[in-house]
Write an enzyme that holds these catalytic residues in place. Structure first.
Site, mmCIF file in Angstrom:
data_model
loop_
_atom_site.group_PDB
_atom_site.id
_atom_site.type_symbol
_atom_site.label_atom_id
_atom_site.label_comp_id
_atom_site.label_asym_id
_atom_site.label_seq_id
_atom_site.Cartn_x
_atom_site.Cartn_y
_atom_site.Cartn_z
ATOM 1 N N ASP A 1 36.491 43.715 47.755
ATOM 2 C CA ASP A 1 37.765 44.125 47.103
ATOM 3 C C ASP A 1 38.982 44.185 47.967
ATOM 4 O O ASP A 1 38.964 45.231 48.868
ATOM 5 C CB ASP A 1 37.483 45.307 46.276
ATOM 6 C CG ASP A 1 38.694 45.585 45.257
ATOM 7 O OD1 ASP A 1 39.631 45.150 45.527
ATOM 8 O OD2 ASP A 1 38.091 46.149 44.227
ATOM 9 N N ARG B 1 41.996 44.678 47.479
ATOM 10 C CA ARG B 1 43.500 45.164 46.649
ATOM 11 C C ARG B 1 43.886 46.453 47.466
ATOM 12 O O ARG B 1 43.033 47.323 47.840
ATOM 13 C CB ARG B 1 43.181 45.319 45.300
ATOM 14 C CG ARG B 1 42.819 44.075 44.528
ATOM 15 C CD ARG B 1 42.956 44.264 43.261
ATOM 16 N NE ARG B 1 41.239 44.895 42.944
ATOM 17 C CZ ARG B 1 40.860 45.322 41.799
ATOM 18 N NH1 ARG B 1 41.324 45.044 40.719
ATOM 19 N NH2 ARG B 1 39.800 46.052 41.959
#
Ligand SMILES: [Zn+2]
Length: 209
Positions: free
Chosen positions: A130, A132
């Site tokens: 991930d 982000r």
């Protein structure tokens, strides 16, 4: 300009758009760190304790109705909730494929066709599971005067990330929607490998069903 955590955004414009969920305010920001243009879509009044969805852009899921993920139904349900109860959807651009970009996301799908799950495919391409960053979301919420949120998500890591950026999460409000045959394996992986709070009967965690 508003800064919160590691995020800095600059307000651009606000207007009202009639949508399938009624009239909603659209407030646009430029991310001063990445250059992306983000949106806050809301029905006010807003303040501490607002219902908030922090949503990552997903072209395939939202525009084309991809069955690989549940982003389209999640966005739709979140908009329906905030239209009915008041609240805000913070829509973050540049978050395709959990932050790896549109082309890399499609490459990851191709790997998943060979049996990789959604986490291993990102890792095989040299990305984090991930990638982000939610600093811009924190800055947008700060601009809206929202310091405490009821967060629409199944993802406890999103709560941790927002809190690191100074947003207090009072409650996690589940957002379970869009479960289908094609994405049961993907959702099972999010449950088993990424800590998402999802039902136990979604299927196995490796590859697609
Ligand atoms: Zn998606």
């Amino acid at each position: 300009m508003t800064t919160a955590g590691r995020g800095t955004v600059r307000f651009q414009v606000q207007t009202t758009i009639g949508t399938a969920h009624g009239d909603l305010a659209f407030r646009a920001y430029r991310d001063e760190i990445t250059g992306f243009e983000h949106l806050a879509v809301f029905r006010g009044p807003l303040g501490d304790g607002a219902l908030v969805r922090v949503h990552s852009e997903c072209l395939t899921g939202e525009v084309f109705g991809s069955a690989r993920c549940e982003c389209g139904p999640q966005l739709d349900t979140a908009l329906e909730r905030i239209a009915a109860e008041g609240g805000v959807v913070v829509y973050l651009r540049g978050h395709e494929g959990r932050g790896i970009g549109l082309v890399a996301k499609l490459r990851a799908y191709a790997l998943q066709d060979e049996g990789y799950d959604t986490v291993d495919a990102n890792l095989a391409l040299g990305f984090a599971a991930d990638a982000r960053d939610f600093g811009a979301a924190a800055a947008i919420l700060a601009d809206l005067g929202v310091r405490r949120v009821r967060l629409l998500t199944n993802n406890p890591d999103k709560e941790r990330q927002l809190e690191e950026h100074g947003v207090a999460v009072d409650e996690l409000v589940p957002l379970i929607t869009g479960v289908a045959r094609d994405n049961a394996g993907y959702l099972g992986t999010k449950r088993d490998r990424m800590g998402h709070v999802l039902p136990p009967d979604l299927g196995h965690s490796i590859g697609r069903p």
